[in-house]
Write an enzyme that holds these catalytic residues in place. Structure first.
Site, PDB file in Angstrom:
ATOM      1  N   SER A 243       0.219  19.060 -44.265  1.00  0.00           N
ATOM      2  CA  SER A 243      -0.343  20.558 -45.109  1.00  0.00           C
ATOM      3  C   SER A 243      -1.121  20.465 -46.151  1.00  0.00           C
ATOM      4  O   SER A 243      -0.994  19.915 -46.714  1.00  0.00           O
ATOM      5  CB  SER A 243       0.606  21.524 -44.125  1.00  0.00           C
ATOM      6  OG  SER A 243       1.335  22.093 -45.641  1.00  0.00           O
ATOM      7  N   LYS A 244      -1.718  21.377 -46.360  1.00  0.00           N
ATOM      8  CA  LYS A 244      -2.745  21.852 -47.356  1.00  0.00           C
ATOM      9  C   LYS A 244      -2.284  21.387 -48.982  1.00  0.00           C
ATOM     10  O   LYS A 244      -2.456  20.792 -49.584  1.00  0.00           O
ATOM     11  CB  LYS A 244      -3.441  22.982 -46.896  1.00  0.00           C
ATOM     12  CG  LYS A 244      -4.671  22.787 -47.884  1.00  0.00           C
ATOM     13  CD  LYS A 244      -5.395  24.165 -47.996  1.00  0.00           C
ATOM     14  CE  LYS A 244      -6.503  24.239 -48.373  1.00  0.00           C
ATOM     15  NZ  LYS A 244      -7.520  25.042 -47.763  1.00  0.00           N
ATOM     16  N   ARG A 245      -0.662  22.295 -48.291  1.00  0.00           N
ATOM     17  CA  ARG A 245       0.378  21.670 -50.011  1.00  0.00           C
ATOM     18  C   ARG A 245       0.246  20.198 -50.334  1.00  0.00           C
ATOM     19  O   ARG A 245       0.740  19.747 -51.375  1.00  0.00           O
ATOM     20  CB  ARG A 245       0.890  23.565 -50.236  1.00  0.00           C
ATOM     21  CG  ARG A 245       2.324  22.721 -49.076  1.00  0.00           C
ATOM     22  CD  ARG A 245       3.269  23.149 -48.707  1.00  0.00           C
ATOM     23  NE  ARG A 245       3.958  22.414 -47.660  1.00  0.00           N
ATOM     24  CZ  ARG A 245       5.067  22.408 -47.662  1.00  0.00           C
ATOM     25  NH1 ARG A 245       5.846  21.496 -48.770  1.00  0.00           N
ATOM     26  NH2 ARG A 245       6.001  21.588 -46.902  1.00  0.00           N
ATOM     27  N   GLY A 247      -1.713  17.723 -49.954  1.00  0.00           N
ATOM     28  CA  GLY A 247      -3.094  17.237 -50.212  1.00  0.00           C
ATOM     29  C   GLY A 247      -3.769  17.143 -49.507  1.00  0.00           C
ATOM     30  O   GLY A 247      -3.765  18.484 -48.675  1.00  0.00           O
TER      31      GLY A 247
END
Ligand code: GLU
Length: 473
Positions: A243-245, A247
Site C-alpha cells: 500500500s501507499k505507506r 511506497g
C-alpha cells in the site's frame, strides 16, 4: 483448432491510476499470450459509470504503452455491451437457470443483518427461487438471479493455486441483472470472456472466490470455462498488503521516479515468477521462457533495494544515445528542461560518469543540474568556503595555462585535461586535491560531482574556462 488457441486478456476497471500490481498481472497475461503465439486482448471494465473516468482510461493506455505491452484488436469497452449482457440474462431466465427476485431492499437488509447476528457471511436465502410473482408484482422492480447449484462443489482448477474447492451450499443465488437492467460484474465478465474467446484468465487472487461464482454462471449457460491463473497480490517489505505507506503504487509514479520500463518489467516479472536463478531477464527471454506454472503461490514482497539494483543494471547497459533520450524525456516532464544543443552536448558527455553512481534516471537528472545552469552559476556555501583568495589566485593561473595550452574545443579531451592539470599541480608543487577543489567549486558549484576531469570535459572548453574565470581572483 482455432487459429489462436490461447487468448488472454487484461480487464482493468478505470477508476483510478494503473496500479503496479495490476500491471504485473497484466504482464503475466501478456507474456503468456506472446509465449504461446496466442492473442492478448484489452477490455476496459467501465460499467461503473460513476467511478469510471476518461483520465483513468488514458492512464491505462499510457501505462501499458510505456511498459511496452501491446494488445491485439481494438480494446473492448464493457459498458458498450450492456445489451448483450441483458440478452444472456434473459436467456438464463428462459432456460430456467435464472429467476426474477422481487425481494425489497428492506428484506435484503434484514437477511444481511440476520446473517451477521448469526456470525455467518451475508447470504440471499433463495426466497424467490421457486416463487412466481403475483399480480401485485406487476410493476415492482426485480433483479434477475442465478438459480445456482446448491449441492455438490465447484472446483476451480487453477494454474497457480491448484484445485480450489467451493461447497455449492456456500454460494448463494447471485444477482445477474440489477433492477435497473444493468449487469453485475459477475455476469459481464463471464459473457465478455466468452464472447472474446478468452481461453486463460490471468488475474489477481482477490478474484479467486469470484471464479467459483463465475463458473456457476458458465455452467448454467452450457459454456466451457476458461483456464484460470490467480496470481497472488504483492505485499510490502513487512509482509502486509502493498500500500501507499510502503511506497509508490502507480505505474506512472515509478516512471516519474526514474525507473526504466524494461527494468520495471524485469523486476515485476521476477516478483512472483522465476526461471532458474536468472535475475536479469530480457524481454526476449521472458517471452521464450514464460509459463503460468512458474508463478509462485506465495505472495511476493516488494523490495525497493532490488528494484534499484535492477534499474541500475539497465541504466548501465543502455547506449549513451538511448540513455540521453530517457533523461531528456523525463527531465522535460519533471523539470521543464528545454535544452539547447550546447547543453545537450554537456549532458551527453557527462552521462557515462553520472550513470556510474545512479540507481534511477532521476539520480542522473539531479546530478546533471549543474551542467545546464547558466553562468554565473550559484555556488553552495561549503563550496564557497573553498574559494579562498589563495584558491582564486590559483584558479586564475590554472585558467590561463589551460587556455594557452588547449587552444580549441578539439584539444579539450579527457586525456589532455587530465595531463595538463597534473602537470600544472606538479609544477606548482601542489597536491592534486589542492587544485581539484577550486575547480570543482567553480565549475560545479558544489562538493559532490563527477570526477573533476569528467566535469571539465562535459562542460567543454569555453564553458569550463568561463566558469573558472567567474571565480578567479
Ligand atoms: N475489472 C476487474 C478488476 O479490475 C478485473 C476482472 C477480471 O480480471 O476478471 O479488478
Amino acid at each position: 483448432m482455432p487459429e489462436h488457441s490461447v487468448v488472454t486478456r487484461f480487464a482493468p476497471s478505470p477508476t483510478g491510476f494503473l496500479h503496479i500490481g495490476n500491471a504485473r498481472t497484466c504482464l503475466f497475461s501478456w507474456l503468456y499470450a506472446r509465449a504461446t503465439g496466442g492473442k492478448f486482448l484489452l477490455r476496459i471494465e467501465d460499467t461503473d459509470r460513476e467511478r469510471s473516468t476518461q483520465e483513468a482510461i488514458d492512464a491505462i493506455f499510457e501505462g501499458l504503452t510505456w511498459l511496452g505491452i501491446d494488445w491485439d484488436e481494438e480494446p473492448i469497452y464493457q459498458s458498450a455491451r450492456a445489451g448483450r449482457h441483458r440478452e444472456v440474462a434473459e436467456q438464463l431466465l428462459t432456460s430456467g437457470n435464472a429467476y426474477r427476485c422481487f425481494a425489497t431492499p428492506e428484506e435484503l437488509t434484514e437477511m444481511r443483518e440476520a446473517a451477521r447476528a448469526a456470525g455467518k457471511p451475508p447470504r440471499y436465502d433463495g426466497r424467490w427461487r421457486d416463487r412466481a410473482p403475483g399480480p401485485e408484482h406487476g410493476n415492482q422492480p426485480f433483479t434477475i438471479r442465478l438459480r445456482a447449484d446448491q449441492e455438490g462443489e465447484t472446483i476451480v482448477r487453477d494454474h497457480v493455486q491448484g484445485d480450489v474447492r467451493f461447497g455449492n451450499d456456500h454460494l448463494d443465488d447471485l444477482v445477474l441483472l440489477r433492477s435497473d437492467g444493468t449487469p453485475t460484474y459477475m455476469l459481464a465478465v463471464v459473457v465478455d470472456d466468452h464472447d472474446m474467446g478468452v481461453s486463460h484468465v490471468v488475474r489477481g487472487d482477490d478474484h479467486l472466490n469470484n471464479a467459483a461464482r463465475q463458473m456457476q454462471i458458465i455452467k448454467a449457460l452450457g459454456w466451457d470455462a476458461p483456464q484460470y491463473a490467480h496470481v497472488p497480490l504483492i505485499h510490502g517489505p513487512d509482509g502486509a498488503k502493498f500500500s501507499k505507506r510502503h511506497g509508490a503504487q502507480g505505474v506512472r509514479e515509478y516512471r516519474d521516479l526514474g525507473y526504466l520500463a524494461d527494468a520495471m518489467n524485469n523486476y515485476l516479472l521476477r516478483l512472483g515468477w522465476s526461471y532458474g536463478d536468472h535475475e536479469i531477464i530480457s524481454r526476449e527471454d521472458a517471452v521464450k521462457w514464460f509459463d503460468l506454472d512458474g508463478i509462485n503461490k506465495a505472495a511476493a514482497r516488494f523490495d525497493f533495494d532490488k528494484l534499484n539494483h535492477v534499474n541500475a543494471h539497465y541504466i548501465r547497459s543502455r547506449s549513451n544515445e538511448d540513455l540521453l533520450a530517457e533523461v531528456l524525456t523525463l527531465a522535460r516532464r519533471l523539470k521543464d528542461w528545454d535544452l539547447d544543443a550546447d547543453q545537450t552536448g554537456r549532458l551527453s558527455r557527462a552521462l557515462p560518469s553520472l550513470s556510474e553512481r545512479a540507481s534511477t534516471v532521476v539520480d542522473i537528472i539531479d546530478g546533471a543540474d549543474f551542467l545546464i545552469t547558466a553562468r554565473p552559476i550559484p555556488i553552495e556555501e561549503k563550496a564557497q568556503k573553498l574559494l579562498t583568495s589563495e584558491a582564486r589566485t590559483l584558479l586564475a593561473a590554472l585558467t590561463d595555462s589551460l587556455e594557452a595550452e588547449l587552444k580549441t574545443e578539439g584539444d579539450w579531451t579527457l586525456e589532455a585535461i587530465e595531463a595538463h592539470i597534473r602537470t600544472f599541480a606538479d609544477s606548482q608543487e601542489l597536491k592534486f586535491g589542492h587544485v581539484a577543489q577550486p575547480i570543482r567549486a567553480s565549475c560545479a558549484g558544489k562538493m559532490k560531482s563527477p570526477g573533476i576531469f569528467d566535469v571539465l570535459y562535459a562542460l567543454g572548453r569555453a564553458e569550463s574556462l568561463a566558469r573558472m574565470r567567474d571565480q578567479a581572483g
